[in-house]
Design an enzyme around this catalytic site. Structure first.
Site, PDB file in Angstrom:
ATOM      1  N   PRO A 115       0.829  -1.212   0.000  1.00 51.88           N
ATOM      2  CA  PRO A 115       0.000   0.000   0.000  1.00 51.88           C
ATOM      3  C   PRO A 115       0.859   1.256   0.000  1.00 51.88           C
ATOM      4  CG  PRO A 115      -0.002  -1.021   2.193  1.00 51.88           C
ATOM      5  CD  PRO A 115       0.746  -1.953   1.279  1.00 51.88           C
ATOM      6  N   ASP A 116       0.336   2.358  -0.586  1.00 51.34           N
ATOM      7  CA  ASP A 116       1.070   3.616  -0.445  1.00 51.34           C
ATOM      8  C   ASP A 116       0.683   4.236   0.900  1.00 51.34           C
ATOM      9  OD1 ASP A 116      -1.362   4.888  -0.842  1.00 51.34           O
ATOM     10  OD2 ASP A 116      -0.832   5.799  -2.762  1.00 51.34           O
ATOM     11  N   PHE A 117       1.040   5.481   1.118  1.00 54.87           N
ATOM     12  CA  PHE A 117       0.802   6.086   2.429  1.00 54.87           C
ATOM     13  C   PHE A 117      -0.436   6.968   2.459  1.00 54.87           C
ATOM     14  CE2 PHE A 117       5.249   5.063   2.043  1.00 54.87           C
ATOM     15  CZ  PHE A 117       5.513   4.431   3.237  1.00 54.87           C
ATOM     16  N   ARG A 118      -0.619   7.782   1.405  1.00 54.61           N
ATOM     17  CA  ARG A 118      -1.578   8.879   1.515  1.00 54.61           C
ATOM     18  C   ARG A 118      -2.802   8.769   0.624  1.00 54.61           C
ATOM     19  NH1 ARG A 118       3.478  10.553   2.317  1.00 54.61           N
ATOM     20  NH2 ARG A 118       3.873  11.518   4.345  1.00 54.61           N
ATOM     21  N   ASN A 128      11.171   4.451  -1.398  1.00 58.10           N
ATOM     22  CA  ASN A 128      10.629   3.160  -0.972  1.00 58.10           C
ATOM     23  C   ASN A 128      11.692   2.328  -0.263  1.00 58.10           C
ATOM     24  OD1 ASN A 128       8.455   4.117  -2.336  1.00 58.10           O
ATOM     25  ND2 ASN A 128       8.715   2.825  -4.133  1.00 58.10           N
ATOM     26  N   ASP A 171      11.311  -1.036  -0.070  1.00 56.60           N
ATOM     27  CA  ASP A 171      11.036  -2.423  -0.471  1.00 56.60           C
ATOM     28  C   ASP A 171      12.164  -3.056  -1.290  1.00 56.60           C
ATOM     29  OD1 ASP A 171      10.711  -1.279  -3.078  1.00 56.60           O
ATOM     30  OD2 ASP A 171       8.557  -1.030  -2.755  1.00 56.60           O
ATOM     31  N   HIS A 209      15.224   6.719   1.921  1.00 51.91           N
ATOM     32  CA  HIS A 209      14.610   6.414   3.214  1.00 51.91           C
ATOM     33  C   HIS A 209      15.052   5.056   3.750  1.00 51.91           C
ATOM     34  CE1 HIS A 209      11.173   9.537   2.382  1.00 51.91           C
ATOM     35  NE2 HIS A 209      12.338  10.093   2.663  1.00 51.91           N
ATOM     36  N   CYS A 236      20.458  -1.805  16.479  1.00 50.05           N
ATOM     37  CA  CYS A 236      19.918  -1.453  17.796  1.00 50.05           C
ATOM     38  C   CYS A 236      19.838   0.071  17.887  1.00 50.05           C
ATOM     39  CB  CYS A 236      20.844  -1.996  18.885  1.00 50.05           C
ATOM     40  SG  CYS A 236      20.454  -1.352  20.527  1.00 50.05           S
ATOM     41  N   CYS A 255      22.701   0.972  21.173  1.00 50.76           N
ATOM     42  CA  CYS A 255      24.160   0.803  21.021  1.00 50.76           C
ATOM     43  C   CYS A 255      24.585   0.711  19.554  1.00 50.76           C
ATOM     44  CB  CYS A 255      24.633  -0.432  21.798  1.00 50.76           C
ATOM     45  SG  CYS A 255      24.209  -1.994  20.986  1.00 50.76           S
ATOM     46  N   CYS A 305      18.133  -6.099  21.342  1.00 47.65           N
ATOM     47  CA  CYS A 305      19.567  -6.272  21.213  1.00 47.65           C
ATOM     48  C   CYS A 305      20.097  -7.174  22.324  1.00 47.65           C
ATOM     49  CB  CYS A 305      20.200  -4.893  21.293  1.00 47.65           C
ATOM     50  SG  CYS A 305      21.980  -4.906  21.219  1.00 47.65           S
ATOM     51  N   CYS A 323      22.651  -4.954  24.690  1.00 51.38           N
ATOM     52  CA  CYS A 323      22.235  -3.882  25.613  1.00 51.38           C
ATOM     53  C   CYS A 323      20.733  -3.858  25.880  1.00 51.38           C
ATOM     54  CB  CYS A 323      22.673  -2.539  25.054  1.00 51.38           C
ATOM     55  SG  CYS A 323      21.628  -1.949  23.728  1.00 51.38           S
ATOM     56  N   GLY A 381       4.964   8.025  -9.085  1.00 55.06           N
ATOM     57  CA  GLY A 381       4.268   7.516  -7.897  1.00 55.06           C
ATOM     58  C   GLY A 381       4.651   8.134  -6.563  1.00 55.06           C
ATOM     59  N   SER A 386       3.734  11.617  -3.825  1.00 60.34           N
ATOM     60  CA  SER A 386       2.954  12.824  -3.556  1.00 60.34           C
ATOM     61  C   SER A 386       3.864  14.034  -3.351  1.00 60.34           C
ATOM     62  CB  SER A 386       2.076  12.602  -2.317  1.00 60.34           C
ATOM     63  OG  SER A 386       2.898  12.311  -1.198  1.00 60.34           O
ATOM     64  N   ASN A 445       1.864   9.894 -12.339  1.00 64.29           N
ATOM     65  CA  ASN A 445       1.218   9.736 -11.039  1.00 64.29           C
ATOM     66  C   ASN A 445      -0.291   9.793 -11.237  1.00 64.29           C
ATOM     67  OD1 ASN A 445       2.114   9.502  -8.235  1.00 64.29           O
ATOM     68  ND2 ASN A 445       0.951  11.369  -7.844  1.00 64.29           N
ATOM     69  N   GLU A 499      -2.302  11.545  -9.601  1.00 60.16           N
ATOM     70  CA  GLU A 499      -2.775  12.918  -9.395  1.00 60.16           C
ATOM     71  C   GLU A 499      -1.580  13.859  -9.521  1.00 60.16           C
ATOM     72  OE1 GLU A 499      -4.079  12.705  -5.304  1.00 60.16           O
ATOM     73  OE2 GLU A 499      -2.091  12.053  -4.669  1.00 60.16           O
TER      74      GLU A 499
HETATM   75  P1  OAD Z   1       2.395   8.743  -0.896  1.00 59.48           P
HETATM   76  O1  OAD Z   1       1.424   7.721  -0.434  1.00 59.48           O
HETATM   77  O2  OAD Z   1       2.476  10.020  -0.150  1.00 59.48           O
HETATM   78  O3  OAD Z   1       2.118   9.105  -2.420  1.00 59.48           O
HETATM   79  C1  OAD Z   1       1.955   8.112  -3.381  1.00 59.48           C
HETATM   80  C2  OAD Z   1       1.473   8.770  -4.659  1.00 59.48           C
HETATM   81  O4  OAD Z   1       1.400   7.766  -5.642  1.00 59.48           O
HETATM   82  C3  OAD Z   1       0.089   9.402  -4.538  1.00 59.48           C
HETATM   83  O5  OAD Z   1       0.099  10.672  -5.162  1.00 59.48           O
HETATM   84  C4  OAD Z   1      -0.823   8.422  -5.287  1.00 59.48           C
HETATM   85  O6  OAD Z   1      -1.895   9.064  -5.935  1.00 59.48           O
HETATM   86  C5  OAD Z   1       0.138   7.851  -6.292  1.00 59.48           C
HETATM   87  N1  OAD Z   1      -0.176   6.468  -6.726  1.00 59.48           N
HETATM   88  C6  OAD Z   1      -0.553   5.398  -5.999  1.00 59.48           C
HETATM   89  N2  OAD Z   1      -0.698   4.304  -6.768  1.00 59.48           N
HETATM   90  C7  OAD Z   1      -0.401   4.694  -8.040  1.00 59.48           C
HETATM   91  C8  OAD Z   1      -0.355   4.051  -9.295  1.00 59.48           C
HETATM   92  N3  OAD Z   1      -0.650   2.747  -9.442  1.00 59.48           N
HETATM   93  N4  OAD Z   1      -0.028   4.788 -10.380  1.00 59.48           N
HETATM   94  C9  OAD Z   1       0.270   6.095 -10.265  1.00 59.48           C
HETATM   95  N5  OAD Z   1       0.258   6.757  -9.106  1.00 59.48           N
HETATM   96  C10 OAD Z   1      -0.069   6.081  -8.003  1.00 59.48           C
HETATM   97  O7  OAD Z   1       3.834   8.012  -0.963  1.00 59.48           O
HETATM   98  P2  OAD Z   1       5.271   8.698  -1.084  1.00 59.48           P
HETATM   99  O8  OAD Z   1       5.211   9.933  -1.878  1.00 59.48           O
HETATM  100  O9  OAD Z   1       6.204   7.638  -1.487  1.00 59.48           O
HETATM  101  O10 OAD Z   1       8.402   8.102   4.459  1.00 59.48           O
HETATM  102  O11 OAD Z   1       5.543   9.063   0.432  1.00 59.48           O
HETATM  103  C11 OAD Z   1       6.743   9.664   0.798  1.00 59.48           C
HETATM  104  C12 OAD Z   1       7.159   9.232   2.186  1.00 59.48           C
HETATM  105  O12 OAD Z   1       6.094   9.455   3.102  1.00 59.48           O
HETATM  106  C13 OAD Z   1       7.433   7.754   2.338  1.00 59.48           C
HETATM  107  O13 OAD Z   1       8.720   7.375   1.910  1.00 59.48           O
HETATM  108  C14 OAD Z   1       7.266   7.525   3.807  1.00 59.48           C
HETATM  109  C15 OAD Z   1       6.020   8.343   4.017  1.00 59.48           C
HETATM  110  O14 OAD Z   1       5.839   8.833   5.293  1.00 59.48           O
HETATM  111  C16 OAD Z   1       8.754   7.712   5.684  1.00 59.48           C
HETATM  112  O15 OAD Z   1       8.150   6.878   6.293  1.00 59.48           O
HETATM  113  C17 OAD Z   1       9.969   8.414   6.222  1.00 59.48           C
END
Ligand code: OAD
Length: 270
Positions: A38-41, A112, A114, A131, A139, A142, A163, A166, A203, A205, A228, A230
């Site tokens: 899954p993505d984040f947002r 990513n 992954d 990232h 750990c 330590c 760990c 420690c 891909g 935001s 992307n 959006e």
């Molecule tokens: P986001 O979830 O913020 O953004 C993902 C973007 O990809 C969104 O604009 C979606 O619309 C788009 N998207 C999803 N699926 C898609 C698809 N099949 N084709 C095209 N677009 C698609 O993820 P990141 O921008 O990677 O950091 O987030 C940045 C960082 O925020 C991550 O590395 C993570 C997070 O908090 C940490 O945890 C430090």
């Protein structure tokens, strides 16, 4: 002289004609959703919209280093429940390998963790895992390194890996909010973005700094292409920006067809 891009067709033509030799690629979670991660947002399906049961003060606490020090449980539960065990690189990852094979790729900056870029065949030297990654663990007290297999094992048994030296908590080497990015990000990015002849953004935001600041660093004349679902960041505001909105796997599939690279990408999979 920078190539002018105003459509996916002109991008394909430029790629085929060898217009680029220093492509910088910036990727985020949207490139890996097709691999089941899954993505984040994204509302509803994004990780930050699916954390209710973990009683977090705010969604990003799950990746916040000070919160993790107080309570590492939510991170480990989320990591276990939401991450597929053996995800496979997507078509878009394999397309990036084609760019590298054709000596067009300068660097991939990935947010990513992954490591699907490496699994697809991108050499470590061409990749900046801004990232971090899930392939090593340390750990938090330590800083001793611990085998990632032990972390996976603990996660499987719903335990927090600790760990042996420690008793500090062990954390995979992914960059949490409140932590610094790997040195490699800073040493390479300034020069990479200065010499880039195309910035390809897939891909993301573009909200998390400092990675979100990379697109501003390329010269005004250099084309910036966003694949992307959006719009994101300020891509679209410069005359040489190209927005290819929609599913990035479909966009890449179309682009590969226009380049005549489809068969080669298919073969790569085997
Ligand atoms: P986001 O979830 O913020 O953004 C993902 C973007 O990809 C969104 O604009 C979606 O619309 C788009 N998207 C999803 N699926 C898609 C698809 N099949 N084709 C095209 N677009 C698609 O993820 P990141 O921008 O990677 O950091 O987030 C940045 C960082 O925020 C991550 O590395 C993570 C997070 O908090 C940490 O945890 C430090």
């Amino acid at each position: 002289k920078p190539c002018k891009l105003d459509s996916i067709e002109s991008l394909a033509t430029a790629l085929k004609q060898g217009c680029f030799s220093n492509i910088v690629v910036l990727i985020g979670a949207g490139i890996s959703t097709a691999a089941g991660i899954p993505d984040f947002r994204t509302p509803k399906t994004g990780l930050y919209d699916n954390l209710d049961k973990y009683s977090l003060p705010y969604p990003t606490a799950v990746f916040d280093i000070s919160f993790f020090r107080r309570d590492p449980q939510p991170f480990y539960k989320v990591a276990k429940e939401l991450m597929p065990t053996s995800p496979q690189p997507t078509l878009a990852h394999r397309f990036l390998v084609m760019l590298n094979d054709r000596r067009m790729l300068r660097r991939i900056y990935t947010q990513n963790v992954d490591s699907l870029e490496l699994a697809a065949g991108i050499p470590q030297s061409r990749l900046v895992q801004a990232h971090g990654s899930m392939t090593r663990a340390h750990c938090i007290e330590c800083h001793a390194e611990h085998p990632i297999e032990k972390v996976r094992e603990a996660m499987k048994n719903n335990q927090i890996p600790v760990c042996e030296n420690c008793t500090g908590v062990v954390k995979p080497d992914i960059v949490f909010f409140g932590e610094g990015l790997p040195e490699r990000f800073f040493t390479l990015s300034v020069n990479d973005l200065r010499v880039a002849d195309l910035l390809l953004i897939i891909g993301t935001s573009l909200v998390v700094m400092p990675v979100a600041g990379l697109p501003e660093m390329v010269d005004d004349q250099v084309p910036r292409v966003l694949m992307n679902k959006e719009p994101s960041g300020d891509i679209g505001e410069r005359p040489n920006d190209l927005l290819l909105l929609g599913d990035c796997q479909e966009t890449i599939s179309r682009l590969s067809a226009l380049c005549g690279w489809q068969d080669e990408i298919q073969r790569q999979k085997l």
